[in-house]
Design an enzyme around this catalytic site. Structure first.
Site, PDB file in Angstrom:
ATOM      1  N   GLN A  72     -20.870   5.432  -4.578  1.00 27.48           N
ATOM      2  CA  GLN A  72     -20.625   6.319  -5.527  1.00 27.48           C
ATOM      3  C   GLN A  72     -20.655   8.496  -5.572  1.00 27.48           C
ATOM      4  O   GLN A  72     -19.862   8.786  -4.671  1.00 27.48           O
ATOM      5  CB  GLN A  72     -20.452   6.145  -7.380  1.00 27.48           C
ATOM      6  CG  GLN A  72     -19.251   6.853  -7.183  1.00 27.48           C
ATOM      7  CD  GLN A  72     -17.607   6.235  -7.362  1.00 27.48           C
ATOM      8  OE1 GLN A  72     -16.782   6.841  -7.210  1.00 27.48           O
ATOM      9  NE2 GLN A  72     -17.739   4.816  -6.474  1.00 27.48           N
ATOM     10  N   HIS A 108     -19.298  10.165  -1.874  1.00 27.53           N
ATOM     11  CA  HIS A 108     -17.818  10.187  -2.641  1.00 27.53           C
ATOM     12  C   HIS A 108     -17.725  12.044  -2.086  1.00 27.53           C
ATOM     13  O   HIS A 108     -16.813  12.430  -1.160  1.00 27.53           O
ATOM     14  CB  HIS A 108     -17.227   9.232  -3.019  1.00 27.53           C
ATOM     15  CG  HIS A 108     -16.600   8.623  -3.295  1.00 27.53           C
ATOM     16  ND1 HIS A 108     -15.543   8.689  -2.598  1.00 27.53           N
ATOM     17  CD2 HIS A 108     -16.814   7.673  -4.040  1.00 27.53           C
ATOM     18  CE1 HIS A 108     -15.013   7.464  -2.342  1.00 27.53           C
ATOM     19  NE2 HIS A 108     -15.177   6.759  -3.084  1.00 27.53           N
ATOM     20  N   GLU A 164     -15.310   5.516 -14.596  1.00 24.44           N
ATOM     21  CA  GLU A 164     -14.317   5.442 -14.034  1.00 24.44           C
ATOM     22  C   GLU A 164     -14.294   3.624 -13.523  1.00 24.44           C
ATOM     23  O   GLU A 164     -13.768   2.611 -13.212  1.00 24.44           O
ATOM     24  CB  GLU A 164     -14.074   5.811 -12.688  1.00 24.44           C
ATOM     25  CG  GLU A 164     -12.841   5.084 -11.556  1.00 24.44           C
ATOM     26  CD  GLU A 164     -13.061   6.637 -10.630  1.00 24.44           C
ATOM     27  OE1 GLU A 164     -14.317   7.108 -10.455  1.00 24.44           O
ATOM     28  OE2 GLU A 164     -12.097   6.499  -9.843  1.00 24.44           O
ATOM     29  N   HIS A 165     -15.448   3.155 -12.944  1.00 27.04           N
ATOM     30  CA  HIS A 165     -16.355   2.140 -12.640  1.00 27.04           C
ATOM     31  C   HIS A 165     -17.385   1.003 -13.447  1.00 27.04           C
ATOM     32  O   HIS A 165     -18.273   1.990 -13.865  1.00 27.04           O
ATOM     33  CB  HIS A 165     -16.952   2.404 -11.506  1.00 27.04           C
ATOM     34  CG  HIS A 165     -15.955   2.465 -10.177  1.00 27.04           C
ATOM     35  ND1 HIS A 165     -15.224   4.384  -9.749  1.00 27.04           N
ATOM     36  CD2 HIS A 165     -14.668   1.497  -9.722  1.00 27.04           C
ATOM     37  CE1 HIS A 165     -14.719   4.458  -8.860  1.00 27.04           C
ATOM     38  NE2 HIS A 165     -14.229   3.322  -8.337  1.00 27.04           N
ATOM     39  N   ASP A 175     -12.860  -0.962  -3.958  1.00 26.02           N
ATOM     40  CA  ASP A 175     -11.625  -0.075  -3.783  1.00 26.02           C
ATOM     41  C   ASP A 175     -10.953  -0.597  -2.366  1.00 26.02           C
ATOM     42  O   ASP A 175      -9.586   0.565  -1.757  1.00 26.02           O
ATOM     43  CB  ASP A 175     -13.534   0.449  -3.006  1.00 26.02           C
ATOM     44  CG  ASP A 175     -13.607   1.624  -4.236  1.00 26.02           C
ATOM     45  OD1 ASP A 175     -13.753   1.743  -4.982  1.00 26.02           O
ATOM     46  OD2 ASP A 175     -14.607   1.920  -3.420  1.00 26.02           O
ATOM     47  N   HIS A 202      24.377  13.543 -39.023  1.00 28.24           N
ATOM     48  CA  HIS A 202      24.123  12.244 -38.910  1.00 28.24           C
ATOM     49  C   HIS A 202      24.922  12.069 -39.501  1.00 28.24           C
ATOM     50  O   HIS A 202      25.002  10.841 -39.375  1.00 28.24           O
ATOM     51  CB  HIS A 202      22.098  12.549 -38.354  1.00 28.24           C
ATOM     52  CG  HIS A 202      21.408  13.327 -37.727  1.00 28.24           C
ATOM     53  ND1 HIS A 202      21.784  14.140 -37.128  1.00 28.24           N
ATOM     54  CD2 HIS A 202      20.200  12.382 -36.711  1.00 28.24           C
ATOM     55  CE1 HIS A 202      20.795  14.483 -35.880  1.00 28.24           C
ATOM     56  NE2 HIS A 202      20.018  13.483 -36.091  1.00 28.24           N
TER      57      HIS A 202
END
Lengths: 430, 430
Positions: free
Chosen positions: B258, B261, B326-327, B360, B419
């Site tokens: 991670q 990245h 996220e993970h 991934d 209505h």
């Protein structure tokens, strides 16, 4: 109201202008909303008190910040019997329809021995916005709160402005039957900011839904990502596709049921019968003065209404798709066949005996629907707006041996060596 | 990297600081993006040519605006065999997983004779953004394009910047296998604006997805509502919960997968074993210099990395929920039991042999996942992002007689007479 004929020479341009007409509020609003959001984020309750004094003309410290559930129960018990029964029927039908929207979890093992799954769960807390004043609708409370409860939301918070300190007993009664857990007397962009960031008194929520004016809509847009939101809502619209064998009074009332919402609402009729078009136009004129909402309906119909003559009802459908209307009535014999051709609409009402208004209240499906051509990509409010999906994966050494080498190859090709290494080490190739 | 001990006195504040740390780019970006969007909306292709000259340093009229499908095929055929096989395996597994996400339509008649339904359909056109430069990942092409195709999208458009006019053959090959229909050499906020509003050359789309830098993310945020978008994406993150019986080298590689990245990525380890924590920290230090991505990984780990010692792995879970990562890797024997306690995570990787990186690329579930604590309310990319639901309703006179009077009562209570009238007329009570 404009009259168009789909076979006339100028039609394509005129219809394109109708499709592209922007009816949404423009934005000095945006700057003011940004300022309000910052104030609430930085100052919390003090900003809420100030802004409520300014916009709603009451002192929260005097009138009270919260409305407790006993007040909601009392409002419920104080309703006339027929209204209580109507709200009960609506709540029950909405709950049944939305409970069936709950998605199923997945958990499977594939041929390579890889376990793959997805687990759905509710958000912890949701906030619903309920407008004050003209648009304080108990039906909106039900349509927002019940899907959240059906999703399994543990903490359901309602915010609503109480101009001059006055609460709306119908809204409180609806909050009771819908199972709202907390209710705060704040409104506007400041209420959305309080739900998103939290204040000293109001704990933050994860998702905010519900209708509101341009300031509320802009606050939701700006806070999207800090919290989840349902949709950016714009003015409401109805499209009616009707043959000449309808009662023009019925169709006129349907068009006006949208026009009476707001001066920016839009009502459009497509028909293949010129005489029927004339009859509906006349019926609209006759009905407007009878309405308590005449001023609003008049403005909306004059400014945004349209009647479009088409050679056949089928010819209307590609035009309807360009409008991607929030509501679509198909008032004809074989409504099913026409519906099969429709690609973009928020909600469709089939046949002569399905007025859109029945869907606003008691049918079961949600009345919070995509507006302003957003039915091209968006859906009505559902339990999914209050849930999220966690995917999961489990590999054993054999599964990793089967698919891991491809991951290593791709990671190396992408120039991400630690990605490759995390897999390769487990393959004994680190 | 910070080390925290969950039993230490200052822990609650220190952990709260970790949860609340903002790693997202701040915004003069917003103003620049607003300006770019306006230019593209007003000037179309001329603005795209100017902005591409400015940011990507090439002339679209010279290098070409589009990349045709023959070029993508040629790139595919030019790949080394192992890479082509790896992309093929990935594409196949992603397609199978996502095809099963297609929701079922509903169509039922209830006890009151009311027909209720919901019909799902794909959006007409979707645009996917693929970054250029460092983050030009073929895996992202697959993860965005394949769900759109699985949803049934007819027109799938890819935009990607080609700095100095250079295309990335891996990205073109991935576009080929994923079935992209159109490919334009534009990037940045200007490409998102072109997809949303359309230009002379590029027809507008209904939904835009895909990762990008802060400008791209901000453009998607600003254009949300004009088009549908997947999610506001922020920097990536991984949380690993691991006992002391893991190989510290494996866990170190997972954390670095991670960290490599982006400098703003975050990697956090929770463990109940202090000696293991030391061993992982040492392994991270040993591995970083070996990586081609060492500089990025170093910055990310130093600035945002954390190791948190907890009394037991169960104690980690409430902390993980606050991060809503996220993970999430659960590297221990009974990962299933821990997973049952987790409420908020984008994607979960169970057991010691399931490194996040396999997800991934090739496992099948999507790698586009909610970041920055948004797993509290958001889900990974799925076919649902490329579809919308049209609810529908059909009543006959008996059905309307059963539920219509409640709608009339509620409409009158809400002060909406048209209505009420639209229903009452059909009940013979107008």
């Amino acid at each position: 109201m404009i009259r168009l004929d789909a076979t006339a020479p100028g039609f394509p341009d005129a219809f394109t202008a109708l499709v592209n007409a922007r009816r949404e509020a423009d934005d000095d609003v945006a700057r003011n909303v940004t300022h309000i959001i910052r104030r609430v984020r930085d100052e919390g309750d003090a900003a809420l008190a100030d802004l409520t004094r300014l916009f709603d003309k009451h002192e929260l410290d005097t009138t009270g910040w919260a409305i407790d559930r006993a007040e909601c129960l009392a409002a419920w018990e104080g309703l006339p019997d027929d209204l209580r029964a109507a709200l009960e029927l609506a709540a029950e039908r909405i709950a049944v329809y939305h409970a069936k929207q709950r998605p199923e979890d997945r958990d499977e093992i594939d041929a390579q021995g890889v376990r793959l799954g997805a687990r759905w769960s509710a958000v912890d807390a949701a906030g619903i916005y309920v407008p004050g004043g003209r648009a304080a609708y108990p039906s909106s409370v039900l349509m927002n709160a019940i899907p959240a409860k059906a999703a399994g939301v543990r903490r359901l918070v309602m915010v609503t402005p109480t101009p001059n300190g006055e609460v709306n007993p119908l809204v409180l009664a609806a909050a009771h039957i819908a199972g709202v857990d907390e209710l705060w007397r704040v409104g506007g962009a400041q209420a959305i900011a309080a739900l998103a960031y939290g204040t000293q008194r109001i704990a933050p929520v994860d998702v905010v839904t519900g209708p509101g004016n341009a300031w509320v809509a802009e606050a939701k847009r700006q806070l999207y990502g800090v919290v989840g939101i349902d949709m950016v809502a714009g003015p409401s619209e109805i499209v009616v596709v009707a043959d000449g064998r309808n009662d023009p009074e019925w169709i006129a009332a349907d068009l006006l049921s949208q026009a009476e919402h707001d001066p920016t609402s839009q009502s459009i009729l497509f028909t293949d019968d010129a005489a029927f078009a004339d009859a509906v136009a006349a019926a609209v004129e006759a009905q407007i003065p009878q309405l308590a909402t005449a001023a609003t309906a008049r403005t909306s119909w004059d400014a945004n209404g349209a009647i479009v003559l088409v050679p056949s009802l089928s010819d209307a459908i590609p035009l309807v798709d360009r409008l991607a209307p929030e509501h679509l009535e198909l008032a004809c014999d074989d409504a099913e066949a026409l519906f099969a051709q429709v690609r973009h609409a928020g909600s469709v009402f089939l046949g002569r005996h399905t007025p859109e208004a029945v869907g606003d209240y008691v049918a079961g499906p949600n009345h919070v629907l995509p507006t302003g051509r957003r039915a091209r990509f968006a859906s009505g409010l559902s339990v999914l707006d209050f849930m999220k999906r966690t995917s999961f994966l489990a590999l054993d050494p054999a599964g990793l041996a089967a698919i891991g080498p491809a991951a290593v190859a791709l990671a190396n090709a992408e120039g991400l060596p630690a990605h490759a290494k995390s897999v390769a080490l487990r393959l004994g190739k680190g």
